[in-house]
Scaffold this motif. Sequence first.
Motif, PDB file in Angstrom:
ATOM      1  N   SER A   4       0.818  -1.225   0.000  1.00 13.09           N
ATOM      2  CA  SER A   4       0.000   0.000   0.000  1.00 13.09           C
ATOM      3  C   SER A   4       0.846   1.266   0.000  1.00 13.09           C
ATOM      4  CB  SER A   4      -0.963   0.002   1.190  1.00 13.09           C
ATOM      5  OG  SER A   4      -0.250  -0.054   2.409  1.00 13.09           O
ATOM      6  N   SER A   5       2.167   1.145   0.163  1.00 18.63           N
ATOM      7  CA  SER A   5       3.009   2.343   0.045  1.00 18.63           C
ATOM      8  C   SER A   5       4.435   1.950  -0.317  1.00 18.63           C
ATOM      9  CB  SER A   5       2.962   3.186   1.327  1.00 18.63           C
ATOM     10  OG  SER A   5       3.913   2.751   2.262  1.00 18.63           O
TER      11      SER A   5
ATOM     12  N   ILE B  61       8.029   0.956  -1.612  1.00 15.90           N
ATOM     13  CA  ILE B  61       8.595   0.074  -2.640  1.00 15.90           C
ATOM     14  C   ILE B  61       7.551  -0.944  -3.119  1.00 15.90           C
ATOM     15  CG2 ILE B  61      10.418  -1.626  -3.067  1.00 15.90           C
ATOM     16  CD1 ILE B  61      12.012  -0.082  -0.753  1.00 15.90           C
TER      17      ILE B  61
ATOM     18  N   ARG C 212      -1.691  -3.063   6.979  1.00 19.18           N
ATOM     19  CA  ARG C 212      -2.553  -3.002   8.169  1.00 19.18           C
ATOM     20  C   ARG C 212      -3.704  -2.032   8.010  1.00 19.18           C
ATOM     21  NH1 ARG C 212       2.271  -1.427  11.944  1.00 19.18           N
ATOM     22  NH2 ARG C 212       2.493  -0.191  10.059  1.00 19.18           N
ATOM     23  N   SER C 213      -3.457  -0.893   7.389  1.00 18.73           N
ATOM     24  CA  SER C 213      -4.475   0.164   7.342  1.00 18.73           C
ATOM     25  C   SER C 213      -5.415  -0.035   6.154  1.00 18.73           C
ATOM     26  CB  SER C 213      -3.769   1.523   7.241  1.00 18.73           C
ATOM     27  OG  SER C 213      -4.626   2.460   6.655  1.00 18.73           O
TER      28      SER C 213
ATOM     29  N   ARG D 164      -5.369   3.065   3.853  1.00 16.99           N
ATOM     30  CA  ARG D 164      -4.232   3.125   2.927  1.00 16.99           C
ATOM     31  C   ARG D 164      -4.408   2.116   1.783  1.00 16.99           C
ATOM     32  NH1 ARG D 164      -0.724   4.928   6.831  1.00 16.99           N
ATOM     33  NH2 ARG D 164      -0.455   2.906   7.828  1.00 16.99           N
TER      34      ARG D 164
ATOM     35  N   VAL E 215      -3.829  -7.128   6.607  1.00 17.29           N
ATOM     36  CA  VAL E 215      -3.000  -8.165   7.237  1.00 17.29           C
ATOM     37  C   VAL E 215      -2.011  -7.461   8.160  1.00 17.29           C
ATOM     38  CG1 VAL E 215      -1.290  -8.162   5.334  1.00 17.29           C
ATOM     39  CG2 VAL E 215      -1.480 -10.167   6.791  1.00 17.29           C
ATOM     40  N   ASP E 216      -1.710  -8.122   9.282  1.00 15.16           N
ATOM     41  CA  ASP E 216      -0.623  -7.650  10.151  1.00 15.16           C
ATOM     42  C   ASP E 216       0.396  -8.777  10.208  1.00 15.16           C
ATOM     43  OD1 ASP E 216       1.154  -6.910  12.090  1.00 15.16           O
ATOM     44  OD2 ASP E 216      -0.366  -6.204  13.503  1.00 15.16           O
ATOM     45  N   VAL E 217       1.564  -8.547   9.638  1.00 13.61           N
ATOM     46  CA  VAL E 217       2.537  -9.635   9.496  1.00 13.61           C
ATOM     47  C   VAL E 217       3.195 -10.038  10.807  1.00 13.61           C
ATOM     48  CG1 VAL E 217       3.030  -9.232   7.051  1.00 13.61           C
ATOM     49  CG2 VAL E 217       4.391  -8.054   8.798  1.00 13.61           C
TER      50      VAL E 217
ATOM     51  N   SER F 278       7.425  -2.980  10.208  1.00 12.80           N
ATOM     52  CA  SER F 278       7.548  -1.767  11.032  1.00 12.80           C
ATOM     53  C   SER F 278       8.339  -2.163  12.266  1.00 12.80           C
ATOM     54  CB  SER F 278       6.182  -1.262  11.485  1.00 12.80           C
ATOM     55  OG  SER F 278       5.381  -1.033  10.390  1.00 12.80           O
ATOM     56  N   TYR F 279       9.388  -1.434  12.549  1.00 16.95           N
ATOM     57  CA  TYR F 279      10.286  -1.869  13.622  1.00 16.95           C
ATOM     58  C   TYR F 279      11.107  -0.692  14.117  1.00 16.95           C
ATOM     59  CZ  TYR F 279      13.043  -1.723   9.399  1.00 16.95           C
ATOM     60  OH  TYR F 279      13.617  -1.303   8.216  1.00 16.95           O
TER      61      TYR F 279
ATOM     62  N   LYS G 241      10.400  -8.279  10.942  1.00 12.68           N
ATOM     63  CA  LYS G 241      11.000  -8.313   9.599  1.00 12.68           C
ATOM     64  C   LYS G 241      11.417  -9.715   9.141  1.00 12.68           C
ATOM     65  CE  LYS G 241      14.080  -5.937   6.442  1.00 12.68           C
ATOM     66  NZ  LYS G 241      14.831  -4.751   6.101  1.00 12.68           N
TER      67      LYS G 241
ATOM     68  N   THR H 277      16.270   4.578   0.794  1.00 10.40           N
ATOM     69  CA  THR H 277      15.360   4.792  -0.332  1.00 10.40           C
ATOM     70  C   THR H 277      14.311   5.827   0.057  1.00 10.40           C
ATOM     71  OG1 THR H 277      15.695   2.495  -1.032  1.00 10.40           O
ATOM     72  CG2 THR H 277      13.722   3.599  -1.857  1.00 10.40           C
TER      73      THR H 277
ATOM     74  N   SER I  35      11.268   6.631   0.278  1.00 12.28           N
ATOM     75  CA  SER I  35       9.898   6.104   0.274  1.00 12.28           C
ATOM     76  C   SER I  35       9.106   6.775   1.397  1.00 12.28           C
ATOM     77  CB  SER I  35       9.928   4.594   0.510  1.00 12.28           C
ATOM     78  OG  SER I  35      10.332   4.379   1.853  1.00 12.28           O
TER      79      SER I  35
ATOM     80  N   TRP J 244      10.579   7.027   4.989  1.00 20.83           N
ATOM     81  CA  TRP J 244      11.357   8.209   5.375  1.00 20.83           C
ATOM     82  C   TRP J 244      10.525   9.476   5.305  1.00 20.83           C
ATOM     83  CZ3 TRP J 244      15.712   8.280   7.962  1.00 20.83           C
ATOM     84  CH2 TRP J 244      16.539   7.163   7.930  1.00 20.83           C
TER      85      TRP J 244
HETATM   86  N1  LIG Z   1      13.187   2.855   2.650  1.00 20.46           N
HETATM   87  C1  LIG Z   1      14.420   2.510   2.965  1.00 20.46           C
HETATM   88  O1  LIG Z   1      15.330   3.367   3.108  1.00 20.46           O
HETATM   89  C2  LIG Z   1      14.776   1.052   3.163  1.00 20.46           C
HETATM   90  C3  LIG Z   1      16.129   0.679   3.206  1.00 20.46           C
HETATM   91  C4  LIG Z   1      16.463  -0.662   3.418  1.00 20.46           C
HETATM   92  C5  LIG Z   1      15.450  -1.598   3.570  1.00 20.46           C
HETATM   93  N2  LIG Z   1      14.143  -1.194   3.522  1.00 20.46           N
HETATM   94  C6  LIG Z   1      13.110  -2.201   3.745  1.00 20.46           C
HETATM   95  O2  LIG Z   1      12.057  -2.058   2.804  1.00 20.46           O
HETATM   96  C7  LIG Z   1      10.822  -2.474   3.405  1.00 20.46           C
HETATM   97  C8  LIG Z   1       9.716  -1.501   3.062  1.00 20.46           C
HETATM   98  O3  LIG Z   1      10.197  -0.242   3.024  1.00 20.46           O
HETATM   99  P1  LIG Z   1       9.411   0.980   2.357  1.00 20.46           P
HETATM  100  O4  LIG Z   1      10.452   2.041   2.324  1.00 20.46           O
HETATM  101  O5  LIG Z   1       8.687   0.611   1.115  1.00 20.46           O
HETATM  102  O6  LIG Z   1       8.346   1.296   3.552  1.00 20.46           O
HETATM  103  P2  LIG Z   1       6.935   1.988   3.567  1.00 20.46           P
HETATM  104  O7  LIG Z   1       6.802   3.007   2.495  1.00 20.46           O
HETATM  105  O8  LIG Z   1       6.747   2.432   4.981  1.00 20.46           O
HETATM  106  O9  LIG Z   1       5.914   0.794   3.248  1.00 20.46           O
HETATM  107  C9  LIG Z   1       5.713  -0.255   4.146  1.00 20.46           C
HETATM  108  C10 LIG Z   1       4.494  -1.061   3.707  1.00 20.46           C
HETATM  109  O10 LIG Z   1       4.365  -2.179   4.594  1.00 20.46           O
HETATM  110  C11 LIG Z   1       3.101  -2.115   5.279  1.00 20.46           C
HETATM  111  N3  LIG Z   1       3.339  -2.615   6.638  1.00 20.46           N
HETATM  112  C12 LIG Z   1       4.162  -2.105   7.593  1.00 20.46           C
HETATM  113  N4  LIG Z   1       4.099  -2.839   8.716  1.00 20.46           N
HETATM  114  C13 LIG Z   1       3.218  -3.850   8.467  1.00 20.46           C
HETATM  115  C14 LIG Z   1       2.712  -4.935   9.240  1.00 20.46           C
HETATM  116  N5  LIG Z   1       3.094  -5.161  10.511  1.00 20.46           N
HETATM  117  N6  LIG Z   1       1.824  -5.773   8.663  1.00 20.46           N
HETATM  118  C15 LIG Z   1       1.407  -5.570   7.385  1.00 20.46           C
HETATM  119  N7  LIG Z   1       1.836  -4.563   6.610  1.00 20.46           N
HETATM  120  C16 LIG Z   1       2.737  -3.704   7.160  1.00 20.46           C
HETATM  121  C17 LIG Z   1       2.691  -0.639   5.206  1.00 20.46           C
HETATM  122  O11 LIG Z   1       1.271  -0.449   5.317  1.00 20.46           O
HETATM  123  P3  LIG Z   1       0.587  -0.233   6.777  1.00 20.46           P
HETATM  124  O12 LIG Z   1       1.422   0.774   7.503  1.00 20.46           O
HETATM  125  O13 LIG Z   1      -0.801   0.229   6.472  1.00 20.46           O
HETATM  126  O14 LIG Z   1       0.601  -1.570   7.435  1.00 20.46           O
HETATM  127  C18 LIG Z   1       3.180  -0.304   3.797  1.00 20.46           C
HETATM  128  O15 LIG Z   1       2.299  -0.806   2.816  1.00 20.46           O
HETATM  129  C19 LIG Z   1      11.129  -2.670   4.894  1.00 20.46           C
HETATM  130  O16 LIG Z   1      11.286  -4.057   5.108  1.00 20.46           O
HETATM  131  C20 LIG Z   1      12.443  -1.981   5.091  1.00 20.46           C
HETATM  132  O17 LIG Z   1      13.213  -2.592   6.116  1.00 20.46           O
HETATM  133  C21 LIG Z   1      13.789   0.091   3.314  1.00 20.46           C
END
Ligand SMILES: NC(=O)c1ccc[n+]([C@@H]2O[C@H](COP(=O)([O-])OP(=O)(O)OC[C@H]3O[C@@H](n4cnc5c(N)ncnc54)[C@H](OP(=O)(O)O)[C@@H]3O)[C@@H](O)[C@H]2O)c1
Length: 236
Positions: free
Chosen positions: A13-14, A16, A36-37, A40, A57-59, A84-85, A105, A174, A176, A179
């Motif tokens: 939903s957001s 990558i 989760r949302s 979104r 879903v909540d992973v 989310s961590y 994760k 990244t 996204s 950040w």
């Molecule tokens: N962005 C970076 O700089 C970066 C760098 C290295 C690695 N990563 C990895 O890339 C992944 C995603 O990053 P992103 O930048 O795309 O993040 P993002 O824009 O925050 O997107 C996260 C997505 O995961 C969902 N999500 C989060 N927690 C969840 C949960 N407990 N259960 C189900 N869905 C969940 C969010 O939706 P909801 O909030 O509605 O659940 C959203 O759709 C992460 O694993 C992160 O560690 C990112």
Amino acid sequence: MDKKRTYAIIGGSSGIGFALARKLTERGDRVLIGGRSSERLTSAVNSLGPLATGKTVDVTDRQSITLFFSDSPSLSGIFTPAASYNTGTFRDGSLDTSEDLFRAKFWSQYWAIHEALPYLRPDAAVVLMSGAASVRPIGAPAYAACNSALEGLARGLAMEIKPIRVNCLSPGTTDSELWRNRPADVREPAYDYWSKICIAGRPASSKEQAHAALFLLDNTNMTGSTLFCDGGYTLR
Ligand SMILES: NC(=O)c1ccc[n+]([C@@H]2O[C@H](COP(=O)([O-])OP(=O)(O)OC[C@H]3O[C@@H](n4cnc5c(N)ncnc54)[C@H](OP(=O)(O)O)[C@@H]3O)[C@@H](O)[C@H]2O)c1
């Protein structure tokens, strides 16, 4: 006959995951996205159009993952960036935070692939999500270890669940929503620091990460690998 393929993106939903969902729907594939949302998800599905469906879903909850796949269609691929961590140092950080990180994760992706397995076609591809701190940590040793564990999981699963292919995408910083939702006084110094320590001199975009994930989904000779889409960060 309907020739459309379906891909599951948990965390679609957001960021990558959403950028990958966009690429897949634009070329005519179906996506089932999770997050989760529900707000979104609805907004993402509306933006992606009729080839997208969403399901909450909540992973961090195994039962929630089971329900997510309960009426799943047959899948040509799955990508699992949802997480989310928090992270912390070894000496002063909370032990609970480090343990929760693995649940959020590592185990979440392990459980998701386990639950998805009955729905994955023999020619399907799995793309796990780690992070370039796996091989070049910036503090937070549990975060480095968690990402390394995911890259190891990709290698182990590639052996066991063949002919399904399994790879891991390991991004650097990244730009996204992860950040963008943080305060500017946290985000901007982090982007500046990153720009100095990688070769590309800037954070990646979500589209660049989605392009790398799509390559791993599509390339039928890729399995057991980790792809570092990190602007050369791990080289320096
Ligand atoms: N962005 C970076 O700089 C970066 C760098 C290295 C690695 N990563 C990895 O890339 C992944 C995603 O990053 P992103 O930048 O795309 O993040 P993002 O824009 O925050 O997107 C996260 C997505 O995961 C969902 N999500 C989060 N927690 C969840 C949960 N407990 N259960 C189900 N869905 C969940 C969010 O939706 P909801 O909030 O509605 O659940 C959203 O759709 C992460 O694993 C992160 O560690 C990112």
